[in-house]
Motif scaffolding. Structure first.
Motif, PDB file in Angstrom:
ATOM      1  N   GLY A  44       0.860  -0.968  -0.202  1.00  0.00           N
ATOM      2  CA  GLY A  44       0.010   0.000   0.197  1.00  0.00           C
ATOM      3  C   GLY A  44       0.905   1.226  -0.193  1.00  0.00           C
ATOM      4  N   ARG A  56       1.779   2.796   2.058  1.00  0.00           N
ATOM      5  CA  ARG A  56       3.235   3.297   3.010  1.00  0.00           C
ATOM      6  C   ARG A  56       3.658   2.531   3.314  1.00  0.00           C
ATOM      7  NH1 ARG A  56       3.438   6.826   6.787  1.00  0.00           N
ATOM      8  NH2 ARG A  56       4.647   5.757   8.260  1.00  0.00           N
ATOM      9  N   ARG A  57       3.998   1.263   2.095  1.00  0.00           N
ATOM     10  CA  ARG A  57       4.505   0.062   2.405  1.00  0.00           C
ATOM     11  C   ARG A  57       6.018   0.305   2.701  1.00  0.00           C
ATOM     12  NH1 ARG A  57       3.656   1.853  -3.522  1.00  0.00           N
ATOM     13  NH2 ARG A  57       5.284   2.195  -4.420  1.00  0.00           N
ATOM     14  N   ASP A 105       1.084  -3.756  10.943  1.00  0.00           N
ATOM     15  CA  ASP A 105       1.710  -2.381   9.540  1.00  0.00           C
ATOM     16  C   ASP A 105       2.069  -3.682   8.324  1.00  0.00           C
ATOM     17  OD1 ASP A 105       1.377  -0.145  10.618  1.00  0.00           O
ATOM     18  OD2 ASP A 105       3.960   0.212  11.512  1.00  0.00           O
ATOM     19  N   GLN A 153       0.000  -3.371   4.961  1.00  0.00           N
ATOM     20  CA  GLN A 153       0.235  -2.717   3.693  1.00  0.00           C
ATOM     21  C   GLN A 153       0.545  -3.565   2.919  1.00  0.00           C
ATOM     22  OE1 GLN A 153       0.427   1.189   2.901  1.00  0.00           O
ATOM     23  NE2 GLN A 153      -0.080   0.753   4.967  1.00  0.00           N
TER      24      GLN A 153
END
Length: 494
Positions: free
Chosen positions: A154, A156-157, A231, A235
């Motif tokens: 995504g 903020r990968r 996270d 992502q």
């Protein structure tokens, strides 16, 4: 003579990975399906020839690095076989999910090659019987998973991928230290020989177990070493999330059962209460975190921390019931959470978001089959009796009620009660999510928008997971009869 089947588990996906890189982009996904289907067929052959016993089967033992005393030693038993089947099944379903043009990622050749490389590493971890070979396979999965998150994730990968690799490399450093301590003290890296009796004194075992436990705990992940997971899941692309939850998290708990407990039993007895305590903290923490989430995919990610806490609690009991509970919960979590991430991926494709406020309610009204599958997977994850999620958690609580001799029963009763509260909170956040997303009126953004229901290719990818959840829920002996003899052998009980 059956050892060639074990070698094929590594050779086929390795060859498939290399051939995929040589093919045109349009043929990459088909090559992925053919390769993973072949691996799955190999696992079926292994199942057909497998004997219900605590012995290592399908062994291959050849010189590998003589200067280090390391051998190419492969094999499997009732502990590793279910995880091998789970890995082969999920990887095949993921590649099949990529076949339609609508689901095909950008640069499919590189994507599929990374998925196949990850399969090599995960299968290698579950069949390696040499500590150095185990470590190499354990680390091999880091590169493809990092690349999948960083390349196809995504918005903020990059930060998520960097956090994933930093945490896991830190854990790997501790694991390597533990392996080196064992190798120096015993003069061998052979896991079968070490399980039969390492001869290390108690102090060395305590230090080595702590180092290994940190490495395995990061991969599990155990609170407070879990913060990379939400996270990474949020992502990662759908296939990456399915494999991360369904396969990679199992490598840490497998390491505890296969390596740390049988090779370092004195260290295990000292650190087991701490392991159980951190596991239960993780159960409560994850449940509270899930109640506060505003993103559906992140909620499912945090739920994995709680479910893996039950796995660790079973391991921390150091009993046959507890280890069987952990192995059962591993497989149940892989099936259920793999299905949940597939469903979340399907919802994201349709709604172009996984934010709970944007999704609104009424999924059952807009897409009744998709909504029903979300309800099914959620109630399976919260531990509804009759589905796979129930047995692992129930058996883990039973194991905590009567831990192994020498462990504080009073402490474990507190852990059992606290984990029970966590199970109630788990039901709470899943039911709250279903009330918010699946039920109620359709959200205002979507009342005039047509939302497609489950497609044929989605049914093909998801039905095996649904069937597995029901089968293990109705007939848990399907799995327990496979793992029980091997668990007793690992604990030195015959």
């Amino acid at each position: 003579m059956t050892g060639w089947l074990t070698v094929l588990l590594l050779l086929v996906p390795t060859a498939g990975c290399l051939f995929t890189l040589l093919l045109p982009e349009r043929w990459a996904t088909l090559m992925g399906v053919i390769t993973t289907a072949t691996v799955l067929a190999d696992t079926v052959a292994v199942i057909a020839l497998f004997h219900l016993s605590g012995k290592i089967q399908f062994q291959v033992d050849k010189p590998w690095i003589p200067e280090l005393g390391s051998r190419f030693h492969l094999g499997l038993d009732g502990i590793s076989l279910p995880l091998i089947v789970l890995t082969a099944l999920l990887t095949f379903l993921c590649t099949a999910y990529l076949m339609p043009r609508a689901s095909r990622p950008e640069r499919p050749r590189a994507f599929v090659a990374l998925v196949l490389l990850m399969e090599v590493g995960t299968l290698g971890t579950f069949i390696a019987l040499d500590l150095l070979l185990f470590f190499v396979a354990f680390e091999l999965v880091l590169v493809p998973m990092y690349s999948l998150i960083a390349g196809w994730g995504g918005s903020r990968r990059r930060p998520a991928a960097n956090q994933f690799i930093l945490y896991t490399l830190l854990g790997s450093g501790f694991l390597l230290v533990g392996i080196l301590i064992v190798a120096v003290q015993t003069g061998t890296l052979d896991m079968v020989a070490l399980t039969a009796g390492s001869g290390m004194n108690r102090t060395v075992q305590i230090i080595a177990f702590l180092a290994m436990a940190i490495g395995f705990a990061v991969k599990t992940p155990m609170w407070p070493l879990h913060s990379w997971l939400p996270d990474a899941h949020t992502q990662a692309p759908t296939v990456g999330s399915v494999l991360l939850a369904g396969v990679l998290l199992k490598m840490g708990t497998y390491g505890f059962v296969r390596v740390a407990l049988p090779i370092l039993p004195d260290g295990a007895r000292l650190w087991a209460p701490w392991l159980g305590t951190f596991a239960v903290i993780g159960i409560i923490y994850a449940a509270l975190a899930c109640l506060a989430q505003r993103d559906l995919k992140r909620l499912i990610a945090f739920s994995s921390v709680g479910h893996m806490g039950f796995v660790l609690l079973g391991i921390a009991s150091l009993t046959p019931i507890g280890l069987n509970a952990a192995l059962f919960a591993n497989i149940a979590h892989g099936l259920i959470t793999g299905l949940l991430f597939f469903l979340v991926g399907g919802i994201s494709q349709r709604y172009h978001s996984t934010e709970l406020d944007r999704l609104g309610g009424g999924l059952l009204a807009k897409a009744p089959r998709l909504g029903s599958l979300l309800v099914f997977a959620s109630v399976a994850s919260l531990g509804l009796p009759g589905l796979a999620g129930f047995w692992g958690e129930m058996l883990a609580l039973q194991a905590a009620f009567q831990p192994a001799a020498g462990l504080s029963r009073g402490l474990y009763l507190v852990l059992m009660a606290t984990a029970g509260i966590g199970a109630v909170l788990t039901a709470g956040y899943f039911l709250a999510m279903l009330h918010r997303v699946a039920q109620g009126p359709v959200g205002p953004l979507w009342r005039a928008v047509r939302i497609s229901d489950v497609s044929g290719r989605e049914w093909l990818a998801w039905t095996p997971l649904i069937a597995g959840v029901v089968l293990l829920g109705v007939w848990p002996a399907t799995l327990l009869t496979v793992s029980a003899p091997a668990v007793r052998a690992v604990l030195g009980l015959g």
